[in-house]
Design an enzyme around this catalytic site. Structure first.
Site, PDB file in Angstrom:
ATOM      1  N   GLY A 191      10.275  36.048  29.364  1.00 36.79           N
ATOM      2  CA  GLY A 191      10.091  34.722  28.798  1.00 36.79           C
ATOM      3  C   GLY A 191      11.411  34.049  28.490  1.00 36.79           C
ATOM      4  O   GLY A 191      12.461  34.415  29.019  1.00 36.79           O
ATOM      5  N   GLY A 207      14.461  35.154  31.026  1.00 40.12           N
ATOM      6  CA  GLY A 207      14.309  36.421  31.729  1.00 40.12           C
ATOM      7  C   GLY A 207      12.899  36.613  32.223  1.00 40.12           C
ATOM      8  O   GLY A 207      12.061  35.700  32.162  1.00 40.12           O
ATOM      9  N   GLY A 208      12.639  37.833  32.704  1.00 39.23           N
ATOM     10  CA  GLY A 208      11.323  38.115  33.247  1.00 39.23           C
ATOM     11  C   GLY A 208      10.222  38.051  32.207  1.00 39.23           C
ATOM     12  O   GLY A 208       9.079  37.748  32.518  1.00 39.23           O
ATOM     13  N   VAL A 245      14.142  32.456  25.459  1.00 39.90           N
ATOM     14  CA  VAL A 245      14.587  32.627  24.077  1.00 39.90           C
ATOM     15  C   VAL A 245      15.282  31.343  23.615  1.00 39.90           C
ATOM     16  O   VAL A 245      16.150  30.812  24.303  1.00 39.90           O
ATOM     17  CB  VAL A 245      15.550  33.824  23.959  1.00 39.90           C
ATOM     18  CG1 VAL A 245      15.990  34.009  22.499  1.00 39.90           C
ATOM     19  CG2 VAL A 245      14.888  35.103  24.462  1.00 39.90           C
ATOM     20  N   LEU A 280      18.643  29.860  24.690  1.00 45.31           N
ATOM     21  CA  LEU A 280      19.722  30.855  24.690  1.00 45.31           C
ATOM     22  C   LEU A 280      19.741  31.658  25.982  1.00 45.31           C
ATOM     23  O   LEU A 280      20.790  32.142  26.408  1.00 45.31           O
ATOM     24  CB  LEU A 280      19.548  31.811  23.504  1.00 45.31           C
ATOM     25  CG  LEU A 280      19.704  31.201  22.110  1.00 45.31           C
ATOM     26  CD1 LEU A 280      19.324  32.225  21.046  1.00 45.31           C
ATOM     27  CD2 LEU A 280      21.131  30.721  21.889  1.00 45.31           C
ATOM     28  N   GLY A 281      18.584  31.818  26.610  1.00 47.45           N
ATOM     29  CA  GLY A 281      18.520  32.583  27.853  1.00 47.45           C
ATOM     30  C   GLY A 281      17.094  32.679  28.341  1.00 47.45           C
ATOM     31  O   GLY A 281      16.134  32.439  27.612  1.00 47.45           O
ATOM     32  N   LYS A 301      11.517  34.045  20.824  1.00 52.13           N
ATOM     33  CA  LYS A 301      11.173  34.357  22.212  1.00 52.13           C
ATOM     34  C   LYS A 301       9.757  33.885  22.509  1.00 52.13           C
ATOM     35  O   LYS A 301       8.801  34.276  21.848  1.00 52.13           O
ATOM     36  CB  LYS A 301      11.276  35.855  22.489  1.00 52.13           C
ATOM     37  CG  LYS A 301      10.952  36.208  23.960  1.00 52.13           C
ATOM     38  CD  LYS A 301      10.864  37.703  24.189  1.00 52.13           C
ATOM     39  CE  LYS A 301      12.201  38.351  24.306  1.00 52.13           C
ATOM     40  NZ  LYS A 301      12.102  39.762  24.761  1.00 52.13           N
ATOM     41  N   ASP A 346      15.192  50.569  29.752  1.00 50.98           N
ATOM     42  CA  ASP A 346      15.967  49.517  30.423  1.00 50.98           C
ATOM     43  C   ASP A 346      17.303  49.309  29.711  1.00 50.98           C
ATOM     44  O   ASP A 346      17.678  48.196  29.367  1.00 50.98           O
ATOM     45  CB  ASP A 346      15.170  48.206  30.451  1.00 50.98           C
ATOM     46  CG  ASP A 346      15.706  47.227  31.498  1.00 50.98           C
ATOM     47  OD1 ASP A 346      16.492  47.666  32.372  1.00 50.98           O
ATOM     48  OD2 ASP A 346      15.357  46.047  31.438  1.00 50.98           O
TER      49      ASP A 346
END
Length: 704
Positions: A396, A393-394, A398, A390-391, A412, A507
């Site tokens: 990990g 990032g920094g 998902v 699904l995506g 995740k 954030d």
């Protein structure tokens, strides 16, 4: 004695099979497998087109002089990039990359590299690389195809000079150097920089930037003067884009280089418990502890007598069948024990002992969090198939999954690399939050090498995607924007005031606001969040956040307060009002930073010049002005002058009720936002303000 004999027979037999399999994975006798000290596995190759999978994977072995000694070094011929190593198992190739030097007025001259991989099956790995910049009081932008895709800021003390300071990859938090993660699908990049507003010139205008392998960057500790002459490694991920090429059955569709289609190529993987080269039939070899080193020795010393050994082995196996069965049983017992030990080790490594300690103090509510096995999650995500991503990032990656009971979830897989702080932090915080506008934590798995968290699945992506890549079939109306803003404000107010301990999100940004099936907001990603005691007013910590949303006061003082989240929410509110991104290099110089541009527009009485056209058409002018004034107050440079999230949530709720049609107003009154009743008195005192202030000049403060 008998068991030892049986074990020796099994060991010899497996070594023999290993030898035969190793002999089968050679592509062709003409294919060289080494260039200097670098191994060249298929799909890469040299000399003969039959040795490699197309022109992009051709390796040119060149002679290079190092310390007056000629050395063979491999290069990707199509891109002329020097190769450091190739890992077929991970589908990565490590290259030597150069450092960008910007605004340097010194004796040495270093040319800026021209780096692009357009049209190739290679991209810079988001998981394995960092974007790093070093300089004084500068914002350094990472550009791709002239579009800003990343940025970070570094500051220095007055009259400081970075040439006299050492930089450590283990501590790069904004002073002298800064770092940022890479975007997906990065195939080309360039770098620019600009001075931070209000900062004096330092003794050195020189700055440096690079894309560097994360594992290498963490070990860097060198003076910048030496850094300019060094080359560092970066990691490229690849996929096979030639659909006509025959690959083994363990190869699957992937989208390493593009997300525009269902897939852009194929990558190959060995199954769990196997190692080797998955791009070659029979190239994946099962790993059994204690055998690999022995097999290597047997292969080297006895390769010439393979067939004689086969006859001996078969005779021994037939004569010792009972012992083999007993050994097989013993082997299963040992493997179960090893698996149990491995689970215990992973549990400790992933912070299990720390979690148990917090469980004993009642800090974590286990009733809400289910413990799931690795087997369950592998089944749910199709063994973490790349098509389920699904995506990234920094923290990990998902994956989308479905549990045995049919529930759709998001899993995740954290990228901890020995540091479990962010994982434990998110686990502890989400385990005690119960709010409809905060993403729910459903379960966890600590038995794996990499810890896993399981969340409710949020189907409609994040607010950033929905707002900036709008779907004409389902546009973001003014009423939707108001409702989403109200829901997010209510969730942050809950974190600040209604949770058992105050929680600062740290954030808040549109990519961390997810949209469910009914496009209701869900605040997510609590890896950077902080819990503070009730008596504390602030927390001094290393600066962390996203450029464009980061509170300037927190950036300069390192003191995190609840008003830092208020500032970040103000930027999200401006995004909703204007439909523009927080940072964009495509805008004019004064408009690059959206929050600064919005504040200037408010103070110059021209805010409607930047309000989204749909907002001005659908919303009442006095309501738009009221929201703009609220965003303006949230963006105050002095945190003490900003409103609390309680005030923000109440004001947005009041405006939303005034804006909604009578047919839908009853619905929102029936559902009601939790906690609104507590501060209706504050809202009531402001009701008359909107009705009386119909012009922008009456509502904007004269100075900030």
């Amino acid at each position: 004695m008998f068991l030892q004999l049986a074990f020796d027979i099994i060991l010899t037999f497996l070594c023999f099979v290993h030898t035969l399999e190793s002999a089968q994975i050679t592509i062709s006798p003409k294919c060289d497998s080494m260039c200097g000290e670098v191994e060249i596995p298929y799909p890469f190759g040299m000399n003969d087109p039959a040795c490699y999978a197309g022109k992009w994977f051709e390796i040119e072995c060149l002679t290079k002089s190092m310390n007056n000694v000629p050395t063979l070094t491999p290069h990707l011929k199509a891109t002329n990039l020097e190769v450091s190593s190739i890992d077929a198992l991970r589908s990565t190739v490590t290259i030597w990359s150069s450092t960008f030097t910007l605004n340097c007025h010194r004796d040495f001259v270093i040319s800026e590299p021209d780096i692009h991989l357009r049209g190739s099956p290679f991209v810079y790995s988001q998981e394995r690389n960092k974007f790093v910049a070093m300089g004084c009081n500068l914002v350094t932008y990472l550009l791709s195809n002239a579009v800003q895709v990343g940025a970070c800021a570094s500051i220095c003390d007055s009259n400081d000079d970075i040439f006299f300071h050492s930089i450590s990859g283990n501590y790069c938090s904004g002073k002298y150097c800064c770092e940022s993660s890479l975007p997906l699908y990065l195939s080309e990049f360039n770098v620019t920089s600009e001075r931070l507003a209000g900062k004096n010139r330092s003794q050195s205008d020189c700055s440096y930037a690079m894309i560097i392998e994360e594992a290498v960057w963490e070990k860097v500790s060198a003076e910048l003067a030496d850094l300019t002459n060094l080359k560092f490694t970066a990691v490229l991920a690849w996929e096979i884009v030639d659909s006509s090429l025959e690959l083994p059955d363990n190869c699957q569709n992937s989208y390493i280089t593009s997300s525009e289609r269902s897939h852009s190529g194929r990558t190959c993987n060995c199954y769990d418990g196997f190692v080797g080269n998955p791009y070659i039939p029979g190239g994946c070899i099962e790993v059994i502890k204690g055998i690999s080193s022995n097999c290597e020795s047997e292969t080297i010393h006895h390769r010439g007598s393979v067939y004689l050994s086969l006859a001996t082995i078969l005779a021994s196996v037939v004569g010792s069948i009972i012992l083999l069965l007993r050994s097989w049983w013993l082997h299963k017992v040992v493997r179960k024990r090893v698996a149990k030990k491995r689970k215990e080790k992973n549990f400790k490594q992933n912070g299990g002992l720390l979690l148990q300690q917090r469980l004993s103090t009642g800090e974590v509510s286990v009733e809400k969090v289910k413990h799931l096995s690795l087997k369950d999650l592998e089944k749910a995500t199709d063994s973490f198939n790349v098509n389920r991503v699904l995506g990234k990032g920094g923290q990990g990656t998902v994956y989308k999954g479905m549990l045995v009971d049919g529930q759709i979830v998001a899993v995740k897989k954290f990228k901890v690399e020995g540091n479990v702080e962010e994982f434990i932090n998110e686990f502890v915080i989400l385990s005690q939050i119960n709010h409809r506008n905060v993403v729910k934590l459903l379960g966890c798995c600590l038995e794996t090498e990499i810890p896993l968290l399981v969340y409710e699945f949020i189907p409609n992506g994040n607010l950033f995607q929905y707002l900036h890549d709008q779907n004409e079939d389902l546009p973001m109306t003014w009423e939707m924007r108001l409702r989403i803003a109200t829901e997010v404000a209510e969730a942050i107010f809950y974190l600040h005031s209604a949770a058992s301990q105050p929680i600062y999100h740290r954030d808040v940004k549109s990519t961390n606001i997810l949209l469910d099936g009914k496009y209701r907001a869900k605040v997510a990603d609590f890896g950077a969040s902080k819990m503070i005691s009730l008596e504390d007013t602030h927390l001094t910590t290393a600066v962390q956040g996203t450029f464009g949303y980061l509170d300037p006061e927190y950036f300069h003082t390192s003191q995190l307060t609840e008003k830092s989240d208020v500032y970040s929410f103000g930027v999200v509110l401006v995004e909703l009002l204007t439909g523009q991104k927080p940072i964009s290099s495509s805008r004019t110089e004064e408009a690059k930073n959206l929050s600064h541009y919005f504040v200037c527009s408010m103070e110059e009485n021209r805010v409607f010049d930047i309000i989204d056209e749909r907002v001005t058409k659908e919303g009442e002018k006095e309501h738009i002005i009221a929201v703009a004034n609220l965003a303006y107050r949230c963006l105050e440079l002095n945190g003490k002058k900003r409103p609390s999230m309680k005030e923000v949530a109440s004001e947005l709720y009041r405006i939303l009720k005034l804006e909604m049609k009578p047919s839908t107003q009853q619905n929102i009154e029936e559902t009601e936002f939790a906690g609104i009743e507590e501060y209706q008195s504050w809202a009531a005192s402001s009701v008359s303000d909107i009705g009386s202030n119909s012009t922008l000049s009456n509502t904007i403060p004269t100075s900030k």
